[in-house]
Design a protein around this motif. Structure first.
Motif, short mmCIF file in Angstrom:
data_model
loop_
_atom_site.label_atom_id
_atom_site.label_comp_id
_atom_site.label_asym_id
_atom_site.label_seq_id
_atom_site.Cartn_x
_atom_site.Cartn_y
_atom_site.Cartn_z
N PHE A 51 0.83 -1.21 0.00
CA PHE A 51 0.00 0.00 0.00
C PHE A 51 0.87 1.26 0.00
CE2 PHE A 51 -1.97 3.38 2.57
CZ PHE A 51 -3.05 3.69 1.76
N HIS A 52 1.82 1.32 0.91
CA HIS A 52 2.68 2.51 0.99
C HIS A 52 3.58 2.63 -0.24
CE1 HIS A 52 1.36 3.58 4.96
NE2 HIS A 52 1.72 2.42 5.48
N LEU A 53 4.09 1.50 -0.72
CA LEU A 53 4.93 1.55 -1.90
C LEU A 53 4.13 1.99 -3.12
CD1 LEU A 53 7.66 0.98 -3.28
CD2 LEU A 53 6.85 -1.35 -3.72
N SER A 54 2.87 1.61 -3.20
CA SER A 54 2.04 1.99 -4.34
C SER A 54 1.91 3.51 -4.45
CB SER A 54 0.66 1.33 -4.26
OG SER A 54 -0.09 1.83 -3.17
N ASN A 55 1.81 4.18 -3.30
CA ASN A 55 1.76 5.64 -3.31
C ASN A 55 3.05 6.22 -3.90
OD1 ASN A 55 -0.81 6.14 -2.14
ND2 ASN A 55 0.00 5.75 -0.10
N SER A 56 4.17 5.70 -3.44
CA SER A 56 5.46 6.19 -3.92
C SER A 56 5.64 5.88 -5.40
CB SER A 56 6.60 5.56 -3.11
OG SER A 56 6.48 5.88 -1.74
N TYR A 57 5.19 4.70 -5.81
CA TYR A 57 5.33 4.29 -7.20
C TYR A 57 4.55 5.22 -8.13
CZ TYR A 57 4.41 1.70 -11.50
OH TYR A 57 4.27 1.36 -12.81
N LEU A 58 3.29 5.47 -7.79
CA LEU A 58 2.49 6.34 -8.65
C LEU A 58 3.09 7.74 -8.71
CD1 LEU A 58 -0.18 6.31 -10.33
CD2 LEU A 58 -1.25 7.44 -8.37
N ALA A 59 3.54 8.23 -7.56
CA ALA A 59 4.17 9.56 -7.54
C ALA A 59 5.41 9.57 -8.42
CB ALA A 59 4.53 9.94 -6.10
N LEU A 60 6.21 8.50 -8.37
CA LEU A 60 7.43 8.43 -9.19
C LEU A 60 7.10 8.47 -10.67
CD1 LEU A 60 10.48 7.93 -9.57
CD2 LEU A 60 9.98 5.47 -9.47
N VAL A 61 6.10 7.70 -11.08
CA VAL A 61 5.72 7.66 -12.50
C VAL A 61 5.32 9.04 -12.99
CG1 VAL A 61 3.98 6.82 -14.13
CG2 VAL A 61 5.07 5.23 -12.54
N PHE A 62 4.51 9.74 -12.20
CA PHE A 62 4.02 11.04 -12.67
C PHE A 62 5.06 12.15 -12.51
CE2 PHE A 62 0.08 8.80 -12.89
CZ PHE A 62 -0.61 9.45 -13.90
N VAL A 63 5.91 12.05 -11.52
CA VAL A 63 7.02 13.00 -11.44
C VAL A 63 7.95 12.80 -12.63
CG1 VAL A 63 9.11 13.58 -10.15
CG2 VAL A 63 6.95 13.33 -8.94
N ALA A 64 8.14 11.55 -13.02
CA ALA A 64 8.97 11.26 -14.20
C ALA A 64 8.36 11.87 -15.45
CB ALA A 64 9.12 9.75 -14.36
N ILE A 65 7.04 11.83 -15.55
CA ILE A 65 6.35 12.45 -16.69
C ILE A 65 6.63 13.95 -16.72
CG2 ILE A 65 4.08 13.09 -17.61
CD1 ILE A 65 3.07 10.35 -16.64
N ALA A 66 6.52 14.59 -15.55
CA ALA A 66 6.73 16.04 -15.46
C ALA A 66 8.17 16.41 -15.80
CB ALA A 66 6.35 16.54 -14.07
N ILE A 67 9.12 15.68 -15.23
CA ILE A 67 10.53 15.97 -15.49
C ILE A 67 10.85 15.79 -16.97
CG2 ILE A 67 12.89 15.19 -15.07
CD1 ILE A 67 12.03 14.47 -12.23
N ASP A 68 10.36 14.71 -17.53
CA ASP A 68 10.62 14.40 -18.93
C ASP A 68 10.11 15.52 -19.83
OD1 ASP A 68 11.33 11.65 -20.56
OD2 ASP A 68 9.94 12.95 -21.64
N ALA A 69 8.88 15.97 -19.56
CA ALA A 69 8.30 17.03 -20.38
C ALA A 69 9.03 18.35 -20.20
CB ALA A 69 6.81 17.19 -20.04
N ALA A 70 9.44 18.63 -18.95
CA ALA A 70 10.11 19.91 -18.67
C ALA A 70 11.50 19.96 -19.29
CB ALA A 70 10.20 20.12 -17.16
N VAL A 71 12.21 18.85 -19.30
CA VAL A 71 13.58 18.82 -19.86
C VAL A 71 13.52 18.99 -21.38
CG1 VAL A 71 15.59 17.35 -20.25
CG2 VAL A 71 14.53 17.46 -17.97
N GLY A 72 12.50 18.39 -21.98
CA GLY A 72 12.30 18.58 -23.42
C GLY A 72 13.22 17.81 -24.31
N LEU A 73 13.68 16.64 -23.89
CA LEU A 73 14.51 15.80 -24.77
C LEU A 73 13.65 15.22 -25.89
CD1 LEU A 73 16.65 13.82 -22.15
CD2 LEU A 73 17.34 15.78 -23.54
N PRO A 74 14.29 14.84 -26.99
CA PRO A 74 13.52 14.23 -28.11
C PRO A 74 12.77 12.97 -27.63
CG PRO A 74 15.72 14.80 -28.82
CD PRO A 74 15.71 14.98 -27.33
N VAL A 75 11.53 12.84 -28.05
CA VAL A 75 10.74 11.69 -27.62
C VAL A 75 11.19 10.45 -28.38
CG1 VAL A 75 8.78 13.13 -27.02
CG2 VAL A 75 8.92 12.14 -29.31
N LEU A 76 10.97 9.29 -27.77
CA LEU A 76 11.41 8.04 -28.37
C LEU A 76 10.55 7.64 -29.57
CD1 LEU A 76 12.19 6.00 -25.15
CD2 LEU A 76 13.79 7.17 -26.65
N GLY A 77 9.28 8.16 -29.58
CA GLY A 77 8.39 7.82 -30.67
C GLY A 77 8.66 8.65 -31.90
#
Length: 312
Positions: free
Chosen positions: A286-312
């Motif tokens: 339960f506690h890890l699931s909170n951290s996991y979801l936060a990590l996934v979405f923080v990664a989304i934000a960081i990725d978008a903010a850095v602006g590197l070329p997308v893999l697709g």
């Protein structure tokens, strides 16, 4: 005349405390602020991805305020509808309506007003689509999940959890004025994540739910069956995060894979312990699931903010 610091009556229609601070705290507690925090964690990254960068700070603020009020509205109305359940569950017996800190009628009005104001904030500050989507989440959570599904089916949290997925779509709509496929993928991530997150909590409090007559899955199924479903949904969650690869860079992919691996390891351990009849700690997942979801979405934000070329 009674002093403002004196305790009031303890009837179901009047608050026990009339201190302005305690009353404000009771109304704030009705909104379930810890739940709102999790919802907002998913909203901001959705806005970053929709903008493919850093969106307008004003738009982010408006969306967060409107979204928080919307979630608070749904939670307050949930407290009104579930006050009988909350009174018999150890996990919820300290909520304001159980202790008559807020009259039910006032709590109902408070929830409705929050919902109306949230609609106006999102409509005027963002756009009509974001406001409509946010309001639909309130209606779904209250009328579909709380009043229909919760007390009638063990699949309640599976379908009822859709309301908690809406913040990502609202955030996307606030930026773009539309709903595109990446928003739907993020919706799916939260949707699939919700059952393992909530069922692991319900495993610990299954006696609470049984006493309240709520057919949460751990109440009506064996521990092995519950842990097996948790594992299946955990794999589905991690798999769905990878659907965002075409619109992200290696930064997101690396963090999503590492976080997903940790999430799956703990889910697998829970299932293995249940299968062998050994000691389990579902709260670890339960506690890890909170951290996991936060990590996934923080990664989304960081990725978008850095602006590197997308893999697709």
């Amino acid at each position: 005349m009674r002093s403002i610091s004196e305790p009031a009556t303890t009837s179901a229609d009047e608050p026990r405390q009339v201190s302005r601070r305690s009353i404000a705290a009771a109304y704030f507690a009705l909104t379930k602020p810890r739940v709102i925090e999790l919802l907002l964690v998913t909203t901001i990254p959705a806005m970053f991805l929709a903008d493919r960068g850093i969106p307008s700070p004003w738009l982010v603020l408006v969306t967060l305020v409107g979204g928080a009020m919307s979630a608070g509205s749904a939670n307050a109305l949930n407290c009104v509808a579930d006050s009988d359940i909350d009174a018999v569950m150890d996990r919820t017996k300290k909520r304001p309506l159980v202790h008559h800190e807020v009259p039910r009628r006032n709590a109902l009005i408070f929830g409705v007003v929050l919902g109306v104001v949230s609609f106006l904030v999102l409509w005027l500050g963002a756009n009509l689509l974001a406001a409509a989507l946010s309001t639909s989440a309130i209606l779904f959570y209250v009328f579909v999940y709380t009043l229909v599904l919760k007390r009638r089916t063990s699949q309640n949290i599976v379908w009822g959890g859709a309301a908690g997925c809406m913040p990502v779509v609202v955030g996307w709509a606030a930026v773009t004025g539309s709903v595109e496929w990446p928003a739907l993928v993020m919706f799916a991530v939260v949707f699939l994540w919700t059952p393992p997150h909530f069922w692991s909590l319900a495993m610990k409090y299954k006696d609470d739910y049984a006493r309240a007559g709520v057919p949460m899955l751990p109440v009506v199924a064996t521990t092995r069956q519950v842990s097996a479903r948790i594992l299946v949904y955990s794999w589905a969650t991690v798999g769905s995060t990878l659907l965002l690869v075409p619109v992200t860079s290696w930064i997101y992919v690396a963090l999503a894979v590492l976080g997903g691996a940790a999430f799956l390891i703990v889910a697998q351990r829970l299932y293995a312990a249940a299968r062998k009849g050994g000691a389990m700690n579902p709260m670890h997942l339960f506690h890890l699931s909170n951290s996991y979801l936060a990590l996934v979405f923080v990664a989304i934000a960081i990725d978008a903010a850095v602006g590197l070329p997308v893999l697709g």
